[in-house]
Design an enzyme around this catalytic site. Structure first.
Site, PDB file in Angstrom:
ATOM      1  N   ILE A 154       2.496 -11.434  19.094  1.00 38.06           N
ATOM      2  CA  ILE A 154       1.525 -10.341  19.014  1.00 38.06           C
ATOM      3  C   ILE A 154       0.100 -10.891  18.998  1.00 38.06           C
ATOM      4  O   ILE A 154      -0.783 -10.374  19.690  1.00 38.06           O
ATOM      5  CB  ILE A 154       1.794  -9.470  17.773  1.00 38.06           C
ATOM      6  CG1 ILE A 154       3.165  -8.791  17.896  1.00 38.06           C
ATOM      7  CG2 ILE A 154       0.693  -8.434  17.580  1.00 38.06           C
ATOM      8  CD1 ILE A 154       3.602  -8.054  16.652  1.00 38.06           C
ATOM      9  N   CYS A 232      -2.632  -5.279  10.858  1.00 34.15           N
ATOM     10  CA  CYS A 232      -1.506  -4.505  11.395  1.00 34.15           C
ATOM     11  C   CYS A 232      -0.215  -5.292  11.281  1.00 34.15           C
ATOM     12  O   CYS A 232       0.759  -4.988  11.972  1.00 34.15           O
ATOM     13  CB  CYS A 232      -1.758  -4.169  12.874  1.00 34.15           C
ATOM     14  SG  CYS A 232      -3.054  -2.964  13.150  1.00 34.15           S
ATOM     15  N   ASP A 258      -3.209  -0.839   8.772  1.00 30.69           N
ATOM     16  CA  ASP A 258      -2.024  -0.074   9.162  1.00 30.69           C
ATOM     17  C   ASP A 258      -0.856  -0.352   8.222  1.00 30.69           C
ATOM     18  O   ASP A 258       0.149   0.336   8.263  1.00 30.69           O
ATOM     19  CB  ASP A 258      -1.627  -0.423  10.597  1.00 30.69           C
ATOM     20  CG  ASP A 258      -0.512   0.459  11.135  1.00 30.69           C
ATOM     21  OD1 ASP A 258      -0.608   1.691  10.977  1.00 30.69           O
ATOM     22  OD2 ASP A 258       0.464  -0.084  11.696  1.00 30.69           O
ATOM     23  N   GLU A 263       4.405   0.681   0.308  1.00 33.33           N
ATOM     24  CA  GLU A 263       4.574   1.737   1.311  1.00 33.33           C
ATOM     25  C   GLU A 263       5.771   2.608   0.942  1.00 33.33           C
ATOM     26  O   GLU A 263       6.787   2.104   0.456  1.00 33.33           O
ATOM     27  CB  GLU A 263       4.761   1.132   2.697  1.00 33.33           C
ATOM     28  CG  GLU A 263       3.518   0.397   3.212  1.00 33.33           C
ATOM     29  CD  GLU A 263       3.661  -0.083   4.652  1.00 33.33           C
ATOM     30  OE1 GLU A 263       4.719   0.172   5.272  1.00 33.33           O
ATOM     31  OE2 GLU A 263       2.730  -0.714   5.162  1.00 33.33           O
ATOM     32  N   HIS A 281       1.259   2.915   9.008  1.00 32.89           N
ATOM     33  CA  HIS A 281       2.171   1.952   9.641  1.00 32.89           C
ATOM     34  C   HIS A 281       2.588   2.442  11.036  1.00 32.89           C
ATOM     35  O   HIS A 281       3.766   2.631  11.333  1.00 32.89           O
ATOM     36  CB  HIS A 281       3.410   1.722   8.776  1.00 32.89           C
ATOM     37  CG  HIS A 281       4.016   0.364   8.984  1.00 32.89           C
ATOM     38  ND1 HIS A 281       4.552  -0.380   7.966  1.00 32.89           N
ATOM     39  CD2 HIS A 281       4.173  -0.401  10.103  1.00 32.89           C
ATOM     40  CE1 HIS A 281       5.015  -1.533   8.429  1.00 32.89           C
ATOM     41  NE2 HIS A 281       4.793  -1.557   9.734  1.00 32.89           N
ATOM     42  N   LEU A 282       1.574   2.605  11.884  1.00 34.60           N
ATOM     43  CA  LEU A 282       1.781   3.135  13.236  1.00 34.60           C
ATOM     44  C   LEU A 282       1.869   2.043  14.297  1.00 34.60           C
ATOM     45  O   LEU A 282       1.897   2.352  15.487  1.00 34.60           O
ATOM     46  CB  LEU A 282       0.639   4.093  13.603  1.00 34.60           C
ATOM     47  CG  LEU A 282       0.469   5.339  12.736  1.00 34.60           C
ATOM     48  CD1 LEU A 282      -0.733   6.146  13.224  1.00 34.60           C
ATOM     49  CD2 LEU A 282       1.723   6.193  12.764  1.00 34.60           C
ATOM     50  N   GLY A 283       1.901   0.778  13.888  1.00 33.50           N
ATOM     51  CA  GLY A 283       1.860  -0.314  14.851  1.00 33.50           C
ATOM     52  C   GLY A 283       2.881  -0.204  15.965  1.00 33.50           C
ATOM     53  O   GLY A 283       2.596  -0.511  17.121  1.00 33.50           O
ATOM     54  N   ALA A 284       4.071   0.268  15.634  1.00 35.18           N
ATOM     55  CA  ALA A 284       5.131   0.377  16.639  1.00 35.18           C
ATOM     56  C   ALA A 284       5.322   1.806  17.129  1.00 35.18           C
ATOM     57  O   ALA A 284       6.267   2.089  17.867  1.00 35.18           O
ATOM     58  CB  ALA A 284       6.448  -0.136  16.057  1.00 35.18           C
TER      59      ALA A 284
END
Length: 531
Positions: A154, A232, A258, A263, A281-284
């Site tokens: 990444i 992220c 993120d 969590e 936590h929108l990374g994926a």
């Protein structure tokens, strides 16, 4: 009878159809993962379990999974799977390590833009009927220095995008070679240099003992005034409370997060601060990424259940069913050798050489090499497996070579792993005895014969009288029991080593007592998975 797979989280209909097309009986119950009691009640009826993040494959659930052979996680993170419990039950755990890479990298870039131009706050203000043009003064991305912590899969994508945005990019990654850095167009630096020079910092490393709190209060104090920080990767890499104080003081100009220490994040010291952009936590979370990982996990699980092929397994090598009984103990040996070198090496690795002598040379050395590489970098990359490890090593520009030769010594077969870094060369050799257990037979070209234990201590010292007594007394005074104590040296009065197998973790105070002795150059605690 066709193998049965339970899909207990949301997977696409296309992914579900892959199971059916390959002869797998699939039960699609996407809401079941939220009902742990019902899931535990029926899990014993299935050979495979396909999940995302909602299903928690706990030790209790795995104990009830009497027929389960494989758990497939659509995504890279396997925090919701008890891998040791699955391993003990002989259940393979697969993930899809690269399906989310582009999506996560793009999210990091998006947060960087949002923080640079204060977009969320400006949007809220404008939609409230205000026109506070002078309030939201931003900064340009062009020409700024981006510090990337972690230049793996990444991180390398972020680097390429940032270079396209005309940013100057510097990177800190112990496993990144200078040659690979030059190829990527990035300057390789140490962490202190990155902190002092970066206008933006983005993190792309896994959560390990070495990376936890890598941006703590002390590190944040060494950053360039006005820095903006993006995370992220994993919650806990950055000390949120310390970062909040740095933002309040004005030292840090903003942050985009993120991921969080806890969590779901219902409360965080970062919430409500100026120019802090937070996402859940929108990374994926893109249509493309979710579809990619779903299709990949369906293909991998089907291939295993129907053909016996193993790929992207966290806890099992990628080998055929026929090879497994023969290779299993030798693969464990390769992993142990890699784990040894990985835990004692802190500088960037340039070359890796693996020597297969005697019987090991006739085996599936590709699987053995993959196991050694996975062990080598697991201390840095927790989610690595035997499929992803060779790719990661290649991406970092490390030169890898294998040597095979006929039997040359007293052992029927052994493996020797040699790693060259920018500052030194390390080597370790081992073999498997008739009991199937791995053993160290040589370290730094010094011969010895040592069992492998869960907790060990590796000591390098000058060969002087009294060392055995001093080491033994130090462990005894600290209440740490020594199960096995092996010694070796090159010549009288020259370099010597000691390898101790102990009954539990070693406290830092004990290690400090050892290294306070002028004859001891290093005392390194080691942890091995020997189950």
């Amino acid at each position: 009878m066709a193998p049965r797979v339970l899909v207990s989280d949301e997977l696409s209909e296309t992914a579900v159809q892959i199971f059916r097309d390959r002869g797998v009986d699939v039960d699609f119950q996407p809401q079941l993962g939220k009902d742990k009691d019902k899931l535990a009640e029926i899990i014993g009826n299935y050979d495979g379990l396909a999940i995302r993040s909602a299903t928690k494959a706990t030790e209790k659930l795995i104990a009830a999974a009497t027929n389960l052979k494989v758990i497939g996680r659509a995504g890279i993170g396997v925090d919701n799977v008890d891998i040791p419990a699955a391993s003990r039950r002989g259940i393979i755990v697969m993930n899809t390590p690269f399906g989310n890479s582009i999506t996560t990298a793009e999210h990091a870039i998006a947060l960087m833009f949002a923080v640079a131009r204060q977009l969320p706050a400006a949007d809220t203000s404008t939609q409230a009927g205000k026109w506070e043009k002078s309030k939201f003064m931003g900064v340009e991305i062009t020409g700024k220095t981006l510090g990337v912590i972690g230049a793996g899969n990444i991180g390398s994508i972020v680097i390429s995008r940032a270079i396209g945005l005309k940013m100057h990019v510097i990177a800190y990654d112990p496993f990144l070679s200078k040659e690979r850095a030059e190829e990527m167009g990035v300057k390789k630096v140490e962490l202190d240099e990155l902190l002092a020079n970066a206008d933006f910092i983005t993190l792309h490393v896994p959560m390990t003992d070495k990376t936890r709190g890598i941006l703590n209060a002390e590190a944040l104090a060494r950053t360039k005034p006005g820095v903006r920080i993006i995370n992220c990767a994993r919650g806990g890499l950055v000390d949120e409370a310390a970062l909040a104080e740095a933002i309040k003081s004005g030292h840090v100009a903003g942050a985009g997060f993120d991921v969080f220490e806890t969590e779901p994040a219902k409360d965080s010291p970062l919430f409500g601060l100026p120019n802090v952009v937070c996402t859940p936590h929108l990374g994926a979370a893109t249509t493309e990424a979710q579809e990619n990982v779903a299709l990949q996990v369906a293909e991998q699980m089907s291939d295993y259940l129907v053909k016996g092929a193993v790929s992207n397994a966290i806890n099992m090598p990628s080998i055929t069913a026929e090879e497994a009984p023969i290779l299993k103990p030798v693969i464990r040996l390769a992993e142990v050798l890699g784990a040894f070198v990985g835990q004692v090496t802190e500088s960037a690795i340039k070359e890796i050489e693996i020597l297969y002598d005697g019987s090991t040379a006739a085996m599936n050395t590709k699987a053995l090499t993959s196991a050694a590489l996975a062990g080598l970098i697991r201390s840095q990359v927790a989610d690595v497996n035997m499929v992803s490890a060779p790719i990661m090593i290649k991406e970092k520009g490390v030169i890898l070579s294998e040597i095979k030769r006929d039997k040359t010594g007293v052992f029927d077969g052994y493996i020797k792993l040699t790693v060259t870094t920018e500052t030194q060369t390390r080597s370790v050799a081992g073999t498997v005895f008739s009991d199937g257990k791995p053993r160290f037979i040589q370290i730094k070209d010094i011969n010895l014969d040592a069992d492998v234990g869960s907790h060990m201590v590796y000591i390098t010292n000058t060969d002087v009288p009294g060392m055995i007594g001093f080491i033994g007394k130090t462990f005894g005074d600290a209440g740490v029991n020594i199960a096995n104590f092996q010694l070796g040296r090159k010549d009288a009065g020259s370099d010597a080593i000691a390898l101790l197998y102990v009954d539990g973790p070693v406290p830092e105070s004990l290690l400090k007592t050892l290294t306070d002795n002028p004859a001891i150059r290093q005392a390194k605690p080691l942890v091995f998975n020997v189950e």
